[in-house]
Design a protein around this motif. Structure first.
Motif, PDB file in Angstrom:
ATOM      1  N   GLY A  88       0.825  -1.192   0.000  1.00 42.10           N
ATOM      2  CA  GLY A  88       0.000   0.000   0.000  1.00 42.10           C
ATOM      3  C   GLY A  88       0.860   1.243   0.000  1.00 42.10           C
ATOM      4  N   THR A  89       0.234   2.351   0.398  1.00 40.67           N
ATOM      5  CA  THR A  89       0.956   3.620   0.483  1.00 40.67           C
ATOM      6  C   THR A  89       0.710   4.235   1.851  1.00 40.67           C
ATOM      7  OG1 THR A  89      -0.896   4.874  -0.437  1.00 40.67           O
ATOM      8  CG2 THR A  89       0.771   4.092  -1.993  1.00 40.67           C
ATOM      9  N   ILE A  90       1.685   5.016   2.284  1.00 42.42           N
ATOM     10  CA  ILE A  90       1.547   5.787   3.520  1.00 42.42           C
ATOM     11  C   ILE A  90       1.741   7.252   3.164  1.00 42.42           C
ATOM     12  CG2 ILE A  90       3.970   5.423   4.103  1.00 42.42           C
ATOM     13  CD1 ILE A  90       3.277   5.798   7.038  1.00 42.42           C
ATOM     14  N   GLU A  91       0.869   8.077   3.703  1.00 47.70           N
ATOM     15  CA  GLU A  91       1.045   9.516   3.590  1.00 47.70           C
ATOM     16  C   GLU A  91       1.513   9.987   4.968  1.00 47.70           C
ATOM     17  OE1 GLU A  91      -1.445  13.582   2.804  1.00 47.70           O
ATOM     18  OE2 GLU A  91      -2.261  11.703   2.041  1.00 47.70           O
ATOM     19  N   VAL A  92       2.769  10.382   5.042  1.00 44.80           N
ATOM     20  CA  VAL A  92       3.371  10.726   6.331  1.00 44.80           C
ATOM     21  C   VAL A  92       2.744  12.009   6.850  1.00 44.80           C
ATOM     22  CG1 VAL A  92       5.500  11.266   7.548  1.00 44.80           C
ATOM     23  CG2 VAL A  92       5.507   9.572   5.715  1.00 44.80           C
ATOM     24  N   ALA A  93       2.064  11.898   8.005  1.00 42.55           N
ATOM     25  CA  ALA A  93       1.368  13.041   8.597  1.00 42.55           C
ATOM     26  C   ALA A  93       2.217  13.731   9.655  1.00 42.55           C
ATOM     27  CB  ALA A  93       0.045  12.589   9.205  1.00 42.55           C
ATOM     28  N   ARG A  94       2.939  12.950  10.469  1.00 38.75           N
ATOM     29  CA  ARG A  94       3.765  13.564  11.511  1.00 38.75           C
ATOM     30  C   ARG A  94       4.955  12.670  11.841  1.00 38.75           C
ATOM     31  NH1 ARG A  94      -0.978  12.375  13.426  1.00 38.75           N
ATOM     32  NH2 ARG A  94      -1.149  10.623  14.825  1.00 38.75           N
ATOM     33  N   CYS A  95       6.014  13.347  12.261  1.00 44.59           N
ATOM     34  CA  CYS A  95       7.243  12.654  12.647  1.00 44.59           C
ATOM     35  C   CYS A  95       7.639  13.118  14.038  1.00 44.59           C
ATOM     36  CB  CYS A  95       8.379  12.956  11.673  1.00 44.59           C
ATOM     37  SG  CYS A  95       8.092  12.313  10.015  1.00 44.59           S
TER      38      CYS A  95
ATOM     39  N   GLY B 148      -6.621  -8.117  -0.193  1.00 45.42           N
ATOM     40  CA  GLY B 148      -6.513  -8.681   1.142  1.00 45.42           C
ATOM     41  C   GLY B 148      -5.897  -7.737   2.161  1.00 45.42           C
ATOM     42  N   SER B 149      -5.377  -6.630   1.713  1.00 51.30           N
ATOM     43  CA  SER B 149      -4.808  -5.644   2.622  1.00 51.30           C
ATOM     44  C   SER B 149      -5.937  -4.757   3.136  1.00 51.30           C
ATOM     45  CB  SER B 149      -3.761  -4.809   1.890  1.00 51.30           C
ATOM     46  OG  SER B 149      -3.166  -3.885   2.769  1.00 51.30           O
ATOM     47  N   ARG B 150      -5.847  -4.351   4.400  1.00 43.69           N
ATOM     48  CA  ARG B 150      -6.901  -3.510   4.966  1.00 43.69           C
ATOM     49  C   ARG B 150      -6.375  -2.102   5.240  1.00 43.69           C
ATOM     50  NH1 ARG B 150      -6.109  -3.036  10.474  1.00 43.69           N
ATOM     51  NH2 ARG B 150      -4.714  -4.591  11.363  1.00 43.69           N
ATOM     52  N   GLU B 151      -7.277  -1.153   5.148  1.00 41.82           N
ATOM     53  CA  GLU B 151      -6.931   0.246   5.403  1.00 41.82           C
ATOM     54  C   GLU B 151      -6.666   0.435   6.899  1.00 41.82           C
ATOM     55  OE1 GLU B 151      -8.821   4.647   4.574  1.00 41.82           O
ATOM     56  OE2 GLU B 151      -9.551   2.917   3.458  1.00 41.82           O
ATOM     57  N   ARG B 152      -5.688   1.264   7.216  1.00 42.01           N
ATOM     58  CA  ARG B 152      -5.357   1.551   8.613  1.00 42.01           C
ATOM     59  C   ARG B 152      -5.308   3.065   8.798  1.00 42.01           C
ATOM     60  NH1 ARG B 152      -2.336  -3.024   7.166  1.00 42.01           N
ATOM     61  NH2 ARG B 152      -2.298  -4.685   8.694  1.00 42.01           N
ATOM     62  N   ASP B 153      -5.798   3.504   9.954  1.00 39.24           N
ATOM     63  CA  ASP B 153      -5.771   4.937  10.253  1.00 39.24           C
ATOM     64  C   ASP B 153      -4.355   5.431  10.483  1.00 39.24           C
ATOM     65  OD1 ASP B 153      -8.524   5.139  10.096  1.00 39.24           O
ATOM     66  OD2 ASP B 153      -8.802   4.713  12.234  1.00 39.24           O
ATOM     67  N   SER B 154      -3.517   4.567  11.059  1.00 38.25           N
ATOM     68  CA  SER B 154      -2.153   5.000  11.360  1.00 38.25           C
ATOM     69  C   SER B 154      -1.203   3.799  11.340  1.00 38.25           C
ATOM     70  CB  SER B 154      -2.103   5.664  12.738  1.00 38.25           C
ATOM     71  OG  SER B 154      -0.800   6.090  13.027  1.00 38.25           O
TER      72      SER B 154
END
Length: 162
Positions: free
Chosen positions: A54-61, A76-82
Motif C-alpha cells: 500500500g501507500t503511507i502519507e506521512v502526517a507527523r514525525c 486482502g490488505s486492509r486500510e489503517r488509520d495509522s
C-alpha cells in the motif's frame, strides 16, 4: 640436520597463513554482520509474496518514527488509520510512499527499488569496511577494490533512488 634457512621459511609460511586466516575471518564476520543488519528490513521488501502492499502519507514525525494513514493497493490488505515507518533520510513529512506492511504489526517499510537499496545500506557500509581490512590485512588489492566498488555502488544507488 635441517638448516636455519629452511626452518625460517617454514615459520614465515606459518605466520603468513595465520595472518591470512585471521584477516579472512574478520572480513567474513564484517560481511555477515552487514547482511544480518540489512536482512531485518530487506526480507520484507524483497520477499513480498503474500504481504500487504500500500501507500503511507506521512502526517507527523517524532523521534525515530513517522506515522500516517495507510491506503492498501493489494488484495486482502486492509486500510489503517495509522501505521509507523522509521524516520530516516528516505521519509519526509507530507510525502506519500509505497510500502510493505511487516506481518502482524502496524509497522511498514519502503518498497520498490528505493526500499530494496535502502534496506541493503548496512551491507554497503560493511563492504567498504571489509575492503580496508582486505587491503591491509590480506594484502589483496583486487579483492579490496572489488569490495569497495560493490559497496560504493550500493550506497550510491541507495542515495540516488531515495
Amino acid at each position: 640436520m635441517p638448516s636455519a634457512v629452511v626452518s625460517s621459511q617454514g615459520a614465515v609460511s606459518a605466520l603468513r597463513f595465520g595472518r591470512v586466516a585471521a584477516m579472512g575471518t574478520v572480513v567474513l564476520l564484517i560481511l555477515v554482520a552487514g547482511v544480518w543488519g540489512s536482512w531485518g528490513s530487506a526480507q520484507h521488501v524483497m520477499l513480498t509474496k503474500g504481504r500487504e502492499h500500500g501507500t503511507i502519507e506521512v502526517a507527523r514525525c517524532a523521534g525515530d518514527s513517522c506515522t500516517g494513514p495507510y491506503t492498501p493497493v493489494s488484495v486482502g490488505s486492509r486500510e489503517r488509520d495509522s501505521v509507523r515507518i522509521e524516520n530516516n533520510v528516505a521519509v519526509r513529512k507530507g510525502g506519500t510512499y509505497a510500502v510493505v506492511v511487516k506481518p502482524g504489526t502496524d509497522e511498514v517499510v519502503r518498497s520498490g527499488p528505493a526500499g530494496v537499496l535502502y534496506a541493503w545500506v548496512p551491507l554497503g557500509g560493511a563492504l567498504l569496511l571489509a575492503s580496508v581490512v582486505a587491503a591491509g590485512g590480506l594484502r589483496s588489492a583486487r579483492l579490496s577494490w572489488l569490495l569497495a566498488g560493490t559497496g560504493l555502488a550500493l550506497l550510491t544507488g541507495a542515495f540516488v533512488t531515495v
